[in-house]
Scaffold this motif. Structure first.
Motif, mmCIF file in Angstrom:
data_model
loop_
_atom_site.group_PDB
_atom_site.id
_atom_site.type_symbol
_atom_site.label_atom_id
_atom_site.label_comp_id
_atom_site.label_asym_id
_atom_site.label_seq_id
_atom_site.Cartn_x
_atom_site.Cartn_y
_atom_site.Cartn_z
ATOM 1 N N THR A 56 0.833 -1.196 0.000
ATOM 2 C CA THR A 56 0.000 0.000 0.000
ATOM 3 C C THR A 56 0.876 1.258 0.000
ATOM 4 O O THR A 56 2.057 1.208 0.362
ATOM 5 C CB THR A 56 -0.919 0.033 1.223
ATOM 6 O OG1 THR A 56 -0.108 0.141 2.401
ATOM 7 C CG2 THR A 56 -1.784 -1.215 1.299
ATOM 8 N N SER A 74 2.972 -4.384 8.787
ATOM 9 C CA SER A 74 1.705 -3.678 8.633
ATOM 10 C C SER A 74 2.013 -2.196 8.600
ATOM 11 O O SER A 74 3.055 -1.746 9.096
ATOM 12 C CB SER A 74 0.744 -3.993 9.788
ATOM 13 O OG SER A 74 1.270 -3.534 11.026
ATOM 14 N N ASP A 105 -3.484 -2.156 6.598
ATOM 15 C CA ASP A 105 -3.047 -3.157 5.630
ATOM 16 C C ASP A 105 -1.688 -2.802 5.049
ATOM 17 O O ASP A 105 -1.384 -1.629 4.773
ATOM 18 C CB ASP A 105 -4.054 -3.273 4.489
ATOM 19 C CG ASP A 105 -5.344 -3.957 4.913
ATOM 20 O OD1 ASP A 105 -5.389 -4.464 6.053
ATOM 21 O OD2 ASP A 105 -6.291 -3.982 4.107
ATOM 22 N N TRP A 127 -0.507 -4.684 2.229
ATOM 23 C CA TRP A 127 -0.524 -4.948 0.795
ATOM 24 C C TRP A 127 -1.948 -5.034 0.267
ATOM 25 O O TRP A 127 -2.899 -5.224 1.022
ATOM 26 C CB TRP A 127 0.252 -6.227 0.453
ATOM 27 C CG TRP A 127 -0.293 -7.513 1.000
ATOM 28 C CD1 TRP A 127 -1.275 -8.299 0.460
ATOM 29 C CD2 TRP A 127 0.125 -8.189 2.203
ATOM 30 N NE1 TRP A 127 -1.489 -9.419 1.232
ATOM 31 C CE2 TRP A 127 -0.634 -9.389 2.307
ATOM 32 C CE3 TRP A 127 1.075 -7.917 3.183
ATOM 33 C CZ2 TRP A 127 -0.472 -10.285 3.356
ATOM 34 C CZ3 TRP A 127 1.236 -8.808 4.244
ATOM 35 C CH2 TRP A 127 0.465 -9.983 4.320
ATOM 36 N N THR A 128 -2.037 -4.877 -1.041
ATOM 37 C CA THR A 128 -3.305 -5.017 -1.744
ATOM 38 C C THR A 128 -3.143 -6.074 -2.830
ATOM 39 O O THR A 128 -2.028 -6.348 -3.294
ATOM 40 C CB THR A 128 -3.748 -3.696 -2.395
ATOM 41 O OG1 THR A 128 -2.766 -3.307 -3.371
ATOM 42 C CG2 THR A 128 -3.895 -2.603 -1.360
ATOM 43 N N ARG A 139 -3.947 -9.224 4.811
ATOM 44 C CA ARG A 139 -3.281 -8.118 4.126
ATOM 45 C C ARG A 139 -2.172 -7.530 5.003
ATOM 46 O O ARG A 139 -1.616 -6.479 4.698
ATOM 47 C CB ARG A 139 -4.294 -7.022 3.752
ATOM 48 C CG ARG A 139 -5.375 -7.491 2.781
ATOM 49 C CD ARG A 139 -4.798 -7.893 1.432
ATOM 50 N NE ARG A 139 -5.810 -8.345 0.482
ATOM 51 C CZ ARG A 139 -6.116 -9.621 0.258
ATOM 52 N NH1 ARG A 139 -5.484 -10.581 0.932
ATOM 53 N NH2 ARG A 139 -7.040 -9.953 -0.619
ATOM 54 N N LYS A 140 -1.826 -8.232 6.081
ATOM 55 C CA LYS A 140 -0.708 -7.887 6.953
ATOM 56 C C LYS A 140 -0.346 -9.136 7.732
ATOM 57 O O LYS A 140 -1.147 -10.075 7.810
ATOM 58 C CB LYS A 140 -1.069 -6.735 7.901
ATOM 59 C CG LYS A 140 -2.285 -7.013 8.765
ATOM 60 C CD LYS A 140 -2.739 -5.778 9.522
ATOM 61 C CE LYS A 140 -4.041 -6.044 10.281
ATOM 62 N NZ LYS A 140 -4.563 -4.835 10.948
#
Length: 703
Positions: free
Chosen positions: A562, A597, A603, A605-606, A648-649
Motif C-alpha cells: 500500500t 503492517s 493493511d 498490501w493489496t 493483508r498484513k
C-alpha cells in the motif's frame, strides 16, 4: 498462423496469463444443458419470437463447476452472466438485441477459459482449454482476453469460416492422440459432450494445455499425459506460437501409454474421501485425549477408518514422502502431520487434477485445500490406482525438495529505476540438519533438462541450499536458477544481473523465444551427497509448467504494498546507507519481531484483480556484523510465516536454522538480535500449475 480475415491489434490487451490444465478431477458427471441458477439475460421472447439460447459445458476433463460465465457480443455488451453447475454446464437466454460474434469467458479462481461463436441465434459453445487455443488464434495479439475488444472494431475476424479454419488446424495437430483414443475428429466448440471421461472429454483428460500471452502473441503447448518409459523420459508435446505459420502435429501416441489415465470421477472421489476424513474431530481421526490440542504420533495412531483407508493397503504406514512417514513429531514434522492438529479440522480438498503418470504407474495430482476460514492453497500429491480406487502412496523420495517455475517482480523501493522482472526455476532443497544443528548434506548436484549440472550447498541460517555461482567457489545466496531478467523500466540500461550480485543468473541469459521453447513437463535430477561427500540418493522431478518468459511475466498482475506501507518503509530504511532495516537491542515490552503492517495496524498490501493473494510472507537479511566471522558481515538468514489468503498484513518471528545461526536472541524470548538487518521482504504464492509468483520488496540500494 494466418486467419482468413487479416488480424488487427485490439485497442487493449488484458494483462492476463493463462495456464490451463486439461485433465481430471473435481465436479460431477452428467450431461444435458440445464439452465444454471442465477443467470442473467433476456427472458422477453417478444411475443411469438423464440428466444435464442446459448449453452455448453465448461470443462478441463473435469467439470469446471462453479465458474462464472460471461458472454460479450460484438457491441461490447455483456449479454449473459451465469454460473456453471456441478457438471460444468451453463445456459443463457440471449437478449433480442444480441449482435454476433460472441466471446464466452469462464472464470474460476486464477483459471480462465474462452470460447466463441459466430452466431447470435444460440446453439452450443463449450469452454475448454482447446477452445481457448482457438480464441487465442483468432485474437490479434494472441491473448484470448483481447478478442472481446477486437471484435468491436473488426467483427469479420470471427466468422463461421475463421472458426472452422482454426478448429481444423487444432484437430489436425492432435490427430495422433485422437487415433490412440479411437476417436474421429472432434468439434471442441459446438460438439456436445459431458465431463464424464468419455468421448471428447477423454481427450481433455489426456492432455495439459498452456496458453501464455506475451504482449504480441501467445505461446501454446499441448502435452500428452502418456506413461513414460522411465521417470527421466521427455514428454510427448508440441509447442508453437499464434504467430507461427504452421501448427505442428503431436508425435505418435500409443493407446497403451494412455491406459493409466483416471476418470474425473475417480480423481474427485479421492478428494471427497480426504474431505470426509478431515471432517472428523481430532480425537476421532487419531489417538488424542481431546479435540483442542495437537498431539504427536505415527501411522498406528491414525484410528478413523475414513482416514486409514485413504492409504495404500488401508494402512498409513505404507505412505512415504520426502523422507517422512505419516505422523507428527514435537517439531511438527511428518507426512500428513495435519491429521494430528486441531486447526485443519474441516479442511476441504477439491479441484483435483490429474497431471501426469510416473513410470511405475503412480499418478501425480494437483489439488486445492481450503480451511474453515476460507484460506486456500494449491499443491500436488502422489496416488496409486488400486482396483479403480485411488490410494495415497507418496513420492518415495528420501529427501525434501521441489522444482517449480519461478516468476518474480523485484520492487526496490529506494532505487525504483532498478525494479525488475526475473524468471527461472526455484530448486528448493531442504537444508536438513542433524541433532547438533549441523547440515547433513555437503552438496546436491542438480542436473537441468539441458544436461547442465549445478552445485547447491548449505549455508548457515538458511532453510534451503543455495546454488553456487559458475566460478564454483562463491555461494549465490539463492536457490533460484534465473534464466533471464529485465528491468521493469525499459529505458534503464543494462540487466539486473549486472547489479544484483547476490542472485544467480545463467551465464548466457535465455531469450524469450528460448524460454517459450522449454517443455512444461521438464525433468530435473537431484543427487544428494552426505558430509563425507558420498552420494546417498538420486531423485527426479517433473515440473507441471515451464518458466515464463519475461514478456509473459510483464502481462501478470502482482500484489502491491500500500502507499502508506511504502511511505513507512521508505522513511525507515533510508536511514541506513545500504537501505537495510537494522534492529536495536531486544526488548521485553517492544520485541524485535517483523510487524509487516502500515502504521496504525493498517493493511500492508493489496491484491489487484487478476493477482494471486500471497500465502507466505518471508524476510531475508543478515545476522549482526561480525557475529559469524570477525570483521565480516553476518551470515544470511531467511524467516517466513504462512499467511491467510484473505490477510493483508502479518507478523514474522525469528527462528534459528542451526547452532551457528546468530541472527536471533533469546534474552526476552526468541526475537531478532541487535544488529540483525533485514533487506528484503517477499510476498509469495503459487498457482494451480505450481508456478511460484514472487513479489520482492527490496530495501537495499543499487547504484
Amino acid at each position: 498462423m494466418t486467419s482468413i480475415s487479416p488480424k488487427i491489434r485490439a485497442g487493449w490487451a488484458a494483462a492476463l496469463v493463462l495456464s490451463l490444465a486439461a485433465c481430471g478431477g473435481g465436479g460431477g458427471g452428467g450431461g444435458g444443458f440445464p439452465t444454471a441458477a442465477g443467470s442473467t439475460g433476456s427472458t422477453d421472447t417478444g411475443g411469438t419470437t423464440t428466444a435464442a439460447k446459448l449453452s455448453g459445458v465448461a470443462a478441463t476433463g473435469a467439470a469446471f463447476s462453479g465458474a462464472t460465465i460471461t458472454v460479450v457480443d460484438q457491441t461490447g455488451s455483456t449479454v449473459c452472466t451465469t454460473q456453471t453447475d456441478s457438471a460444468g454446464a451453463y445456459a443463457c437466454t440471449l437478449p433480442a438485441s444480441t449482435k454476433a460474434p460472441l466471446v464466452i469467458k469462464a472464470v474460476r479462481d486464477d483459471q480462465t477459459f474462452y470460447s466463441t461463436t459466430a452466431s447470435a441465434a444460440g446453439g452450443t459453445a463449450n469452454v475448454t482449454p482447446l477452445t481457448t487455443i482457438i480464441v487465442a488464434e483468432l485474437s490479434p495479439d494472441g491473448n484470448p482476453a483481447s478478442l472481446a475488444g477486437a471484435i468491436q472494431t473488426n467483427p469479420g475476424a470471427v466468422t463461421a469460416d475463421t472458426i472452422k479454419k482454426q478448429t481444423d488446424e487444432l484437430v489436425a495437430a492432435i490427430t495422433p492422440l485422437l487415433s490412440a483414443l479411437g476417436l474421429a475428429a472432434i468439434d471442441p466448440i459446438s460438439g456436445s459432450f459431458a465431463a464424464d471421461g468419455t468421448g471428447q472429454d477423454k481427450v481433455l483428460d489426456s492432455i495439459s494445455v498452456s496458453v501464455l500471452p506475451d504482449g504480441t502473441a501467445a505461446n501454446i503447448e499441448i502435452t500428452v499425459k502418456a506413461t513414460p518409459a522411465d521417470d527421466g523420459s521427455a514428454p510427448l508435446s508440441i509447442s508453437y506460437s499464434t504467430s507461427s505459420a504452421i501448427t505442428p502435429v503431436l508425435p505418435t501416441v500409443t493407446a497403451s501409454a494412455l491406459t493409466n489415465t483416471p476418470s474425473p470421477a475417480t480423481v474427485a472421489d479421492l478428494f471427497t474421501r480426504l474431505t470426509a476424513c478431515y471432517a472428523l474431530p481430532l480425537s476421532q481421526r487419531v489417538n488424542a485425549p481431546n479435540d483442542t490440542a495437537a498431539v504427536t504420533g505415527g501411522p498406528a495412531d491414525v484410528i478413523a477408518p475414513a482416514c486409514r483407508t485413504l492409504f495404500v493397503g488401508d494402512d498409513p504406514s505404507t505412505y512415504y514422502n520426502n523422507g517422512n512417514t505419516v505422523g507428527r513429531t514435537a517439531s511438527n514434522r511428518g507426512a500428513f502431520n495435519s491429521l494430528f492438529r486441531p486447526g485443519p479440522t474441516g479442511l476441504v480438498w477439491d479441484r483435483g487434477n490429474f497431471e501426469f503418470v510416473r513410470a511405475n504407474g503412480d499418478l501425480v495430482l494437483s489439488y486445492r485445500w481450503t480451511d474453515t476460514a476460507g484460506n486456500a492453497d494449491n499443491d500436488t500429491i502422489v496416488a496409486r490406482n488400486v482396483g479403480g480406487t485411488l490410494k495415497l502412496a507418496g513420492n518415495g523420495n528420501d529427501h525434501s525438495a521441489s522444482v517449480r517455475p519461478f516468476s518474480e517482480h523485484r520492487d526496490l523501493i529506494n532505487t525504483p529505476n532498478f525494479n525488475s522482472y526475473t524468471t527461472g526455476y526455484n530448486i528448493n532443497i531442504d537444508n536438513k540438519t542433524d541433532g547438533s544443528g549441523n547440515p547433513i548434506f555437503s552438496k546436491v548436484l542438480v542436473t537441468a533438462p539441458d544436461g547442465v549440472v549445478r552445485t547447491f550447498v548449505p549455508q548457515s541460517g538458511l532453510s534451503y541450499l543455495v546454488v553456487m555461482k559458475d566460478d564454483g567457489v562463491t555461494p549465490s545466496g539463492s536457490p533460484i536458477v534465473r534464466l533471464a531478467g529485465a528491468y521493469q523500466n525499459t529505458a534503464t540500461a543494462g540487466n539486473p544481473a549486472d547489479k544484483e550480485l547476490g542472485l544467480y543468473f545463467v551465464g548466457t541469459q535465455y531469450t524469450d523465444a528460448q524460454i517459450a521453447a522449454l517443455q512444461n513437463q521438464s525433468v530435473w535430477t537431484l543427487e544428494f551427497f552426505d558430509t563425507s561427500n558420498a552420494s546417498v540418493a538420486t531423485q527426479k522431478y517433473r515440473t507441471l509448467a515451464r518458466a515464463q518468459s519475461v514478456a509473459e511475466i510483464r502481462q501478470l498482475a502482482f500484489v502491491n504494498i500500500t502507499a502508506t506501507m511504502r511511505a513507512g518503509l521508505l522513511a525507515e530504511t533510508d536511514i541506513a546507507t545500504d537501505g537495510a532495516s537494522i534492529y536495536g537491542a531486544p526488548s521485553q515490552n517492544d520485541p524485535n519481531n517483523v510487524d509487516f503492517s502500515a502504521d496504525g495496524q493498517l493493511d500492508a498490501w493489496t491484491v489487484p484483480q487478476g493477482a494471486l493473494a500471497p500465502t507466505s510472507l518471508a524476510v531475508y537479511g543478515r545476522a549482526p556484523f561480525g557475529s559469524t566471522t570477525a570483521g565480516q558481515p553476518g551470515a544470511r538468514f531467511n524467516d517466513s510465516t504462512g499467511v491467510a489468503s484473505s490477510a493483508r498484513k502479518a507478523m514474522v518471528f525469528c527462528s534459528t536454522q542451526g547452532s551457528s545461526d546468530k541472527h536471533c536472541d533469546n534474552t526476552f524470548g526468541q526475537q531478532y538480535a541487535e544488529g540483525t538487518s533485514i533487506n528484503t521482504v517477499e510476498l509469495w504464492a503459487r498457482n494451480a500449475r505450481q508456478v511460484e509468483i514472487s513479489k520482492k520488496i527490496g530495501f537495499y540500494k543499487l547504484q
